[in-house]
Structure formats: C-alpha cells, structure tokens
Scaffold this active site. Sequence first.
Site, PDB file in Angstrom:
ATOM      1  N   THR A  69       2.031  -6.661   6.129  1.00 55.73           N
ATOM      2  CA  THR A  69       2.599  -6.459   7.467  1.00 55.73           C
ATOM      3  C   THR A  69       2.355  -7.626   8.411  1.00 55.73           C
ATOM      4  O   THR A  69       2.825  -7.600   9.548  1.00 55.73           O
ATOM      5  CB  THR A  69       2.007  -5.183   8.089  1.00 55.73           C
ATOM      6  N   ILE A  81      -1.564  -5.478   4.365  1.00 55.42           N
ATOM      7  CA  ILE A  81      -0.776  -4.820   3.313  1.00 55.42           C
ATOM      8  C   ILE A  81       0.664  -5.328   3.315  1.00 55.42           C
ATOM      9  O   ILE A  81       1.594  -4.611   2.945  1.00 55.42           O
ATOM     10  CB  ILE A  81      -0.823  -3.279   3.444  1.00 55.42           C
ATOM     11  N   ARG A 125       4.718  -3.931  23.052  1.00 53.20           N
ATOM     12  CA  ARG A 125       4.816  -5.381  22.888  1.00 53.20           C
ATOM     13  C   ARG A 125       4.801  -5.736  21.403  1.00 53.20           C
ATOM     14  O   ARG A 125       3.948  -5.269  20.653  1.00 53.20           O
ATOM     15  CB  ARG A 125       3.644  -6.062  23.595  1.00 53.20           C
ATOM     16  N   ILE A 126       5.732  -6.561  20.978  1.00 52.30           N
ATOM     17  CA  ILE A 126       5.782  -7.024  19.595  1.00 52.30           C
ATOM     18  C   ILE A 126       5.054  -8.370  19.532  1.00 52.30           C
ATOM     19  O   ILE A 126       5.488  -9.351  20.132  1.00 52.30           O
ATOM     20  CB  ILE A 126       7.236  -7.172  19.112  1.00 52.30           C
ATOM     21  N   LEU A 127       3.946  -8.407  18.797  1.00 51.50           N
ATOM     22  CA  LEU A 127       3.130  -9.621  18.777  1.00 51.50           C
ATOM     23  C   LEU A 127       3.801 -10.752  18.008  1.00 51.50           C
ATOM     24  O   LEU A 127       3.610 -11.921  18.327  1.00 51.50           O
ATOM     25  CB  LEU A 127       1.762  -9.321  18.160  1.00 51.50           C
ATOM     26  N   ASN A 128       4.560 -10.415  16.987  1.00 50.91           N
ATOM     27  CA  ASN A 128       5.247 -11.441  16.210  1.00 50.91           C
ATOM     28  C   ASN A 128       6.621 -10.901  15.823  1.00 50.91           C
ATOM     29  O   ASN A 128       6.723  -9.942  15.059  1.00 50.91           O
ATOM     30  CB  ASN A 128       4.437 -11.805  14.959  1.00 50.91           C
ATOM     31  N   GLY A 142       0.799  -1.213   0.000  1.00 51.22           N
ATOM     32  CA  GLY A 142       0.000   0.000   0.000  1.00 51.22           C
ATOM     33  C   GLY A 142       0.837   1.270   0.000  1.00 51.22           C
ATOM     34  O   GLY A 142       0.705   2.119  -0.864  1.00 51.22           O
ATOM     35  N   PHE A 143       1.679   1.431   1.017  1.00 48.75           N
ATOM     36  CA  PHE A 143       2.599   2.566   1.142  1.00 48.75           C
ATOM     37  C   PHE A 143       1.890   3.908   1.207  1.00 48.75           C
ATOM     38  O   PHE A 143       2.468   4.938   0.910  1.00 48.75           O
ATOM     39  CB  PHE A 143       3.630   2.555   0.005  1.00 48.75           C
ATOM     40  N   GLU A 196       5.158   2.474  10.264  1.00 49.29           N
ATOM     41  CA  GLU A 196       5.807   3.675   9.745  1.00 49.29           C
ATOM     42  C   GLU A 196       6.975   4.159  10.600  1.00 49.29           C
ATOM     43  O   GLU A 196       7.836   4.913  10.127  1.00 49.29           O
ATOM     44  CB  GLU A 196       4.763   4.787   9.603  1.00 49.29           C
TER      45      GLU A 196
END
Length: 552
Positions: A285, A283, A441-444, A54-55, A518
């Site tokens: 991610t 998109i 928190r980073i989910l993955n 998408g960007f 972003e």
Amino acid sequence: NPMEPHATIARWDGDELTVWTATQGIHGAQETLAALFGIPPEKVRVICPYVGGGFGCKGNTWPPVTLTAMAARKVGRPVKLNLTRADMYTSNGYRPRTIQKLRFAAERDGKLVSMRHDGFTQMSMPSLGEFAEPVGLATEMLYACPNVAVTHRLVATNAGLPTYMRAPGEASGVFALESAMDELSAALKMDPIEMRMRNDTDIDLHENKPFSSRNLRECYRRGAELFGWSRRMPQPRSMRDGRALIGLGMATATYPANRSGAGARVRLHADGSVAVQSGTQDIGTGTYTAMSQVAAETLGVPVSRVRFELGDSRFPKAPVSGGSQTVASVSPAVQAACAAARQKVFDLVLADPQLGAGLSAADLRFENGDVVAPGRRISVAQLLARQGVDHIEASAETDAGHGKEGHSLHSFGAQFAEVRVDADLGTIRVSRYVGVFDAGRILNAKTGRSQMLGGITYGLGMALLEATHVDAETGRIVNANIAEYLVPVNADVPAIEVVMLPGDDQIVDPLGARGIGELPMVGVAAAVANAVYHATGVRVRDLPIRVEDVLA
C-alpha cells in the site's frame, strides 16, 4: 489468495526464536509465538520487510508459522515452510458465507421509515475459535432512518475458521444493503441517487454523534457527472447496443476510519540523512513511501534523505496492517518522533553560547537539513561535531486519539458501474467504472490511486468471479487453485476512473488522513449487481453473479 502465498523461516538460537514470515502484524505474531512457546516476547523476533500482499488472511498468526518454529526447535536447524496454492484454501482462513435478510420501508417521497438487517454468518466449530462477520454495521449508520434494527448470529459448521478478507463485514454487508436500497428505489420509481440523497445525514443516528467529515453528497454529484448518469433510462432492459443489454448501476461505499496507538524512532545523522523506524508493515500500500514523506515534511528535508525502516519487531510497536488504519496510526507517531528530534536540535543550538547567542526558539526553523535563523545557517553536521556525537535520536508513542469521543469516524464513496450483458448468452462484462471517494487528506496521490484501483478490482472479482466450491460429501474444496478459483485478469477489468476528493480530517489524526485500503472495495459488488438488474430486469441476490442467474 495473496499473489505470494504464506511462507515462514524459523531459527532458534538457544532459547531465542527468530521468524521471517509473511504477516500483516509482526508484533501480533511476536506475542502469539511467545505465548505458545512460553517464552518472554523479547526473546521472539519477527521480521517481515515485504509481505507480498495480505488481503486479511495474513492478519493472524496461523498454524503453519507455529509448526515451522516447532520443527526448527526439534531439528536444531533453520526450517523453511512454503504453503502450496492448495494449502492456501485450508490453512489461513477465508471469507465466511453469509445469509442476510433485510426489510426496509419508506414513505412515497423516498424517506426511510424503518430498516431491519439480520445477518447469519458461517463459523467453525467453537473449539477452533470464533470469528464474526459484522455485516450490519453500515446499515446502523449510513442513512437517516428513525427505526433501525440489526442482528448478527453465528452458525457453527464443520469447516475451518474464517477470517478477515478484504473489507470484512462492510464488503458483504453493503452488498446486501445497497442492493436493497436499489430495489426500494425501483419500487418507488425513484432515481437511486435521489433516493440516497434524500436519506443523507450529517449525524450518525446509531451513535448520536456528528460525522467528523462526510462529503458523500459531493461523491454522488461528482460521480454522476463523470459517469454520465443523466443518460440512464430508468426502465430495465431499455438500453441496448446491438446484441448487448446496457445497464448502469451505483452504490454507496463506506468504511470506518480506524486508528490505534503506535510508536516510532528517528535518528538524524551528521551527513544530513534521516533514519526512521516503526514496527509496521507494507502490504503493497506504500507505507515506506508515505511515512518517508511524513518524516521529510516534518523535518524540512528532501524525501531522498529519509530512509524508513519497518517490518522488525525490535522496532517501536505498531498495529496490524488491517482495518485501513496504518496511515492514521503510524504517521502521527512518525510526525511526533521527528518533531521531538527537531526540538532536540533546536535545544542544542540554543544551549551553545556561540551558535545560539541572541536567539530564541521562535527564531529557529529546519530547512534542507540545516537549522536556519536570522543571519545564520547551522548545519546538523556542524552542530553534532561540536557536541562530539554522530547522531541525534528521538522516539515517540501516540495513542488512538480522542476523535471517537465526540464524533463518528468514517470514510465514504460512490461507486458507478456500466455492464454489457449478451442478450442471448447472458455473459456479463463490466465496460466502464467510476469511483469517487472522500477519505480525508491523501498523503500520496500515486499510491492512493493504486489502492483505489486495487480495491475496485477486488470488488469486481467478488461480484462476478470469486467462489470457493466445497464438495458436499467430503467437505473438500474442489477448486483449491487459481486456475478454477477465478480472480479478475486484465480482460475482466475496464478502464477505471478514480477521484479522491480533497479533505483534511484532523479529528481522526493530526495529519488529516484516513486509511483507504478497504474503502474502495465496499459497494462495488452492489453497483455491478444493480447494473445487471438495470440491463436485464433480473435481480440477483447471490454472489458471484453467474450466466445462469441472468438467463433464469
């Protein structure tokens, strides 16, 4: 330019419109098309299971989508429209040009006294709409400074309407801000990291609110250690390797932690599988993966049993995949819907005289798709069979949360770039890169790292390669292709080391996660420009940085 250009298929069935289109916001496209054709939104269905990148430029609904639907209604048959690569430069927006003027003042010890940031942003003529690139927002909140003035002005031009592109506002604005901070550090003969550390703050002075979480000092410290900042000699042109001038530069990254309302629906099937639906988008991610993980964690089932479905406007409403908000917005809805489904299962157990005899709600838990209680295990299949149904369904809607009422919500990071500049030819190569980020928190970890690498790569393109050239006589874009509009390829990108600090920001959302799409692009161009200055002694304030700039 996304790797996959915009494409649309439209079909009418009576007065009902179905559109398959590459969009970052299926519900926004549904509402736009309904308004344009004068029909209720429920008569418009938008489908987009995969976006193809998408960007930003797929965040709005552009004329080609509407034209495809108009043509399909006119001819009474489905119509497909694929934009050419050249069309991509005129049909769906672009990052607007900006002129930014900054004036900073500091004490001899590096403490900021005043900051002024005036932004002038290109826009189309007002008849085409309005788009503003808010380049000064980071200046308002990033550092401790008692006197800050920020202005934004739009300049109408005879050009198409600009749009969101890869961290709009912050990407362009932080290039100017962090370049100016580097200049000020040099004028004070102070290390750039030390300068920033002396102006760090736990309070957003513009909003007069504490940050929900801000581990920026640790980003600086960890990044400097990994990058080897201590070997940097402060004098420009003081580090060489044969013909190459070596430059080390750094900059701060920041992006708002956004969250919007969203909905989700979940079904628990008798075979132990779980289907979760939300009208969001992926998109590239990793939305499919992250939301499956949230559902699996909430229900206590293996992630292999979860099927997450998105990209259909018939699913519960979710926001546009932009502004780094998808995880923070959709995951609370998925979590709430799964919790509601789990509670329905528990209620069925407790209401059953045989299965629930002697049990209370506190005795029950979900484990591997079964209800487990002291001395017994009840399968969902068994429970549903006793009820004569094949699934249990629950839905939930969550709002934007209340974090902004008492806190300033942002993510942060530190960017470090090493460049090698040929002393005779002026060619610039980024030879090393380190980015350290504080994003909750980073989910993955895998998909998160991928987003970080991608964002940094975009930033390298912004710094050294990407430029649209407009013919002054005709107004035509003369490099409307990806042969002459240069983007980074493997040879342009060094090994990138990414670190994501552990975090858990539950003020933003109940899972403690903040969006990261972003954030990693912000500050990259400034880090590269500051490294070029350190290598050559030439301060470049225009992007992209060219050979001519360095040789001049």
